[in-house]
Design an enzyme around this catalytic site. Structure first.
Site, PDB file in Angstrom:
ATOM      1  N   GLY A   1       1.250  -0.726  -0.231  1.00 35.99           N
ATOM      2  CA  GLY A   1       1.946  -0.927  -1.688  1.00 35.99           C
ATOM      3  C   GLY A   1       2.495   0.253  -1.997  1.00 35.99           C
ATOM      4  O   GLY A   1       2.742   0.456  -3.360  1.00 35.99           O
ATOM      5  N   GLY A   2       3.164   1.100  -1.049  1.00 37.80           N
ATOM      6  CA  GLY A   2       4.072   2.186  -1.389  1.00 37.80           C
ATOM      7  C   GLY A   2       3.103   3.372  -2.108  1.00 37.80           C
ATOM      8  O   GLY A   2       3.788   4.555  -2.216  1.00 37.80           O
TER       9      GLY A   2
ATOM     10  N   GLU B   1       4.604  -6.303   9.344  1.00 37.59           N
ATOM     11  CA  GLU B   1       5.992  -5.914   8.613  1.00 37.59           C
ATOM     12  C   GLU B   1       6.893  -5.408   9.654  1.00 37.59           C
ATOM     13  O   GLU B   1       6.431  -4.337  10.353  1.00 37.59           O
ATOM     14  CB  GLU B   1       5.365  -4.906   7.698  1.00 37.59           C
ATOM     15  CG  GLU B   1       4.532  -5.433   6.583  1.00 37.59           C
ATOM     16  CD  GLU B   1       4.431  -4.467   5.290  1.00 37.59           C
ATOM     17  OE1 GLU B   1       4.547  -3.390   5.427  1.00 37.59           O
ATOM     18  OE2 GLU B   1       3.975  -5.278   4.231  1.00 37.59           O
TER      19      GLU B   1
ATOM     20  N   ARG C   1      -4.784  -8.487   5.619  1.00 39.48           N
ATOM     21  CA  ARG C   1      -5.326  -9.292   4.472  1.00 39.48           C
ATOM     22  C   ARG C   1      -4.203 -10.373   3.870  1.00 39.48           C
ATOM     23  O   ARG C   1      -2.900 -10.425   4.618  1.00 39.48           O
ATOM     24  CB  ARG C   1      -5.706  -8.364   3.542  1.00 39.48           C
ATOM     25  CG  ARG C   1      -4.358  -7.578   3.171  1.00 39.48           C
ATOM     26  CD  ARG C   1      -4.434  -6.419   1.854  1.00 39.48           C
ATOM     27  NE  ARG C   1      -3.552  -5.416   1.798  1.00 39.48           N
ATOM     28  CZ  ARG C   1      -2.300  -5.647   1.366  1.00 39.48           C
ATOM     29  NH1 ARG C   1      -1.738  -6.915   0.830  1.00 39.48           N
ATOM     30  NH2 ARG C   1      -1.309  -4.654   1.484  1.00 39.48           N
TER      31      ARG C   1
ATOM     32  N   HIS D   1      13.332  -4.589   4.666  1.00 36.18           N
ATOM     33  CA  HIS D   1      11.703  -4.845   4.838  1.00 36.18           C
ATOM     34  C   HIS D   1      11.905  -6.424   5.121  1.00 36.18           C
ATOM     35  O   HIS D   1      11.813  -7.182   4.250  1.00 36.18           O
ATOM     36  CB  HIS D   1      11.169  -4.355   3.728  1.00 36.18           C
ATOM     37  CG  HIS D   1       9.568  -4.435   3.789  1.00 36.18           C
ATOM     38  ND1 HIS D   1       8.900  -3.465   3.532  1.00 36.18           N
ATOM     39  CD2 HIS D   1       8.949  -5.491   4.185  1.00 36.18           C
ATOM     40  CE1 HIS D   1       7.518  -4.146   3.815  1.00 36.18           C
ATOM     41  NE2 HIS D   1       7.572  -5.291   4.172  1.00 36.18           N
TER      42      HIS D   1
END
Length: 709
Positions: A190-191, A303, A321, A236
């Site tokens: 989440g950065g 990713e 998840r 991304h």
């Protein structure tokens, strides 16, 4: 890269080994009771599918969430107390055992990728709706996952993923890799705890900041850092995979998540634009290889970073998840991935084969998700919090979906992430999906806190986005178009005045209290609160003269412009305690407008007109007269949101220039640097490190003489 034509997908062959079968046949044990160990929209989303499948649910909540929607969506709900209660894994496992609950779904965030928590569930005989603990440990640790991927032949970004974590050692590795580099936590997501370091001189400061944020977000161990080569023009792109206990593993397409701020996604879409078939299918194959390498089971996302300059892609990480953006994949595959999670956790086979998934993707077009955040993009995406005073959402159908955690009247707390909802749309192609998204955003109206909705509308209209020319630096690259100055039309001011005229709450601001009291004219003075307004802060005078029943003349007076006069305009107002709706016939057009006065701030007026939100402030006539000859000055800096003071960057007596960092604050687990709005001398620092402040609290006071220059 050439653009893909989706109709061809179903005709292409795909590696046969995307679906394999194990000789061991797991026992199928349907899930009958479930503890949802999360909050907000994902808790509600899990509960919805569980109810449809006849699974009895129990939810958890903390003191800040006592009135939240997820706390009351199930017949059973348990209070965890303090705001950090969702991270108390031992207590959550104990509660599941105590209440005889069969299974636990962790959602995303919090404990969803905590392998120790998954292990404790397994030890206590609780079905963890997620991957095996060992697979989670292998892929959840960014350094370990890259070792596994390298051995499996999946390309990785060059970098250091080792155990030497001293500041000097990490700096030396960064020099070897060569700047710019990317710092991120081995437990990151989440950065959080991620920083781009462009040059050696800023490395240590960025390292300290990244470590502090990562530890606050992920707990002990979060401060362990990776150092990787930063790709200048990255995209991304991630692949949704799903595996069962029978050895089957499939890819449910890819998502492009390149449009980001602070390394956090804002908009996601599937299929990824401007991606050729060969690259697309290679990504799917590599994602499946990654999952099989660790014996994965359940939903996961692999990713990749795609280098726009070379076309090469690299493994970045695997999220073990369900992802925030999973609805995008559901839209293009016609699936319910939470249902898949329940079925796989129960021991069932995957509901679809790879071939069936590819056929569905080729038929179902494109989907886009916009995250609706409580934040102000125009002020550097600063997070916001507060009560949803007024909320109107788009109508939903099979092609327009909203996953929300809040309804009108709820409070978005500063204790957690500021995502209010997710808006997901589908179209027969990407162009249709973009248009449908923009139209849906036009119908999304929020009053009470700042949101990114207006920004998302502008994003949907940006030519580069429409063309699919996306990268993670998209916002900065196209900042001029995304934050183009706006001009508020005179009709907006007229509608605001007419709307207020019907409300008794507005009486003190007019020069006469009400038309019915014998005067046919009222004057209002407005000031725009829109940061992008070319004339922000300018006071606009609006005169409304009643000529008959619902019949008016209006005049808008703006400095340096000719007066705008509208004669014989008729309006039909409908007033409720929350809003005033107006259908007004101007000489040239019919305009429908919603006017909302914030009950917590009667001077603040919000207008929704032609799909655009405008915020105005009612100004008293005496202030207006004063403003004609005086320049408003800023003598202090206030907290833009509830926050904790992490560091004062200046000292009393320091001389600063506009843009100088003054204070570093933390809110919603994100660090924000408050910068000086002006040149001046620091008179007083109102708070010390560690203090907690409410929104609007004064943080820094300038010397008045310097501030007035």
């Amino acid at each position: 890269m050439r653009s893909i034509k989706l109709r061809h997908l179903g005709r292409r062959s795909f590696p046969r080994y995307l679906s394999t079968t194990s000789s061991v046949q797991p026992q199928i044990t349907p899930i009958t009771s479930l503890l949802i160990a999360n909050r907000g929209e994902i808790a509600l989303r899990i509960n919805k599918t569980a109810k449809r499948l006849g699974i009895q649910t129990t939810t958890l909540y903390t003191d800040p969430d006592a009135s939240a929607q997820h706390a009351s969506c199930s017949p059973y709900s348990i209070n965890l107390g303090a705001a950090n209660g969702y991270l108390d894994g031992e207590r959550i496992v104990r509660l599941a055992k105590q209440h005889g609950i069969q299974a636990l779904h962790p959602g995303y965030g919090f404990l969803s990728e905590n392998s120790a928590f998954a292990t404790r569930c397994e030890q206590e005989g609780i079905v963890f709706v997620g991957p095996p603990a060992q697979a989670m440990a292998d892929m959840g640790n960014k350094a370990r996952s890259k070792e596994i991927m390298t051995k499996a032949g999946v390309p990785c970004v060059p970098g250091y993923h080792g155990s030497e974590q001293g500041e000097t050692e990490l700096l030396n590795y960064a020099k070897e890799i060569q700047f710019p580099v990317l710092l991120k936590s081995v437990r990151g997501g989440g950065g959080k705890g991620m920083r781009i370091v462009m040059e050696e001189g800023e490395f240590l400061q960025q390292l300290k900041s990244a470590r502090a944020e990562a530890k606050a977000s992920f707990g002990e161990g979060g401060e362990v850092m990776l150092v990787e080569k930063y790709i200048i023009r990255p995209r991304h792109v991630e692949v949704q995979i799903f595996a069962d206990k029978h050895g089957n593993c499939v890819a449910l397409g890819e998502r492009d998540c390149s449009v980001q701020r602070r390394h956090q996604k804002i908009l996601e879409e599937s299929p990824a634009p401007d991606l050729d078939d060969v690259t697309r299918l290679d990504l799917w194959e590599k994602a499946r290889t990654a999952a099989l390498a660790v014996g994965y089971v359940g939903a996961g996302t692999v990713e990749f970073i795609l280098d726009k300059d070379t076309g090469d892609f690299y493994f970045m990480e695997m999220n073990t998840r369900l992802q925030v953006e999973h609805p995008v994949s559901e839209m293009v595959t016609g699936t319910d991935l939470v249902e898949w999670q329940f079925r796989v956790a129960a021991g069932e086979r995957l509901p679809l084969t790879q071939k069936e998934i590819m056929e569905r993707i080729s038929e179902r077009g494109a989907a886009i998700e916009s995250r609706i955040y409580a934040e102000s993009p125009e002020r550097g995406f600063i997070p916001d919090s507060g009560k949803l005073v007024y909320l109107k959402t788009p109508k939903t159908d099979e092609d327009v979906r909203i996953d929300a955690g809040f309804i009108e009247g709820d409070t978005v707390s500063e204790a957690y992430d500021g995502m209010i909802a997710k808006l997901i749309v589908r179209g027969r192609d990407r162009e249709t999906a973009i248009r449908r998204m923009e139209l849906a955003l036009h119908d999304y109206e929020v009053v009470g806190l700042s949101t990114n909705i207006e920004f998302l509308k502008r994003l949907c209209r940006t030519p580069a986005f429409i063309e699919g020319d996306v990268e993670t630096g998209f916002i900065e690259k196209w900042r001029g178009e995304l934050f183009d100055p706006v001009v508020i039309k005179p009709e907006v001011y007229v509608q605001a005045a007419l709307g207020i005229s019907t409300s008794q709450r507005a009486e003190p601001h007019g020069e006469s209290l009400n038309f019915s009291f014998g005067s046919s004219e009222r004057k209002f003075f407005f000031k725009s609160l829109d940061v992008l307004d070319q004339k922000e802060g300018e006071v606009v005078e609006v005169s409304i003269t009643q000529k008959g029943h619902n019949l008016f003349d209006a005049r808008v007076v703006r400095k340096g412009e000719e007066d705008h006069v509208f004669e014989n305009i008729s309006t039909s107002p409908i007033t409720t305690p929350e809003k005033t709706s107006l259908a007004t016939f101007f000489p040239h057009t019919r305009i429908e407008t919603t006017v909302v006065q914030d009950p917590n701030n009667g001077n603040k007026i919000t207008i929704f007109q032609h799909g655009t939100k405008t915020e105005l402030s009612l100004v008293s006539p005496t202030w207006y007269e004063k403003a004609l000859g005086l320049k408003e000055v800023t003598a202090s800096v206030a907290a833009p949101m509830p926050c904790k003071i992490l560091k004062n960057e200046v000292k009393e007596g320091d001389t600063v220039t506009k843009g100088t960092p003054l204070v570093v604050i933390e809110s919603m687990k994100m660090e924000t640097v408050i910068r000086s709005p002006q040149d001046g001398v620091i008179k007083r620092l109102a708070h010390k490190e560690g203090d907690k402040c409410k929104a609007g609290t004064i943080l820094v006071v300038f010397e008045e003489e310097a501030a007035s220059k």
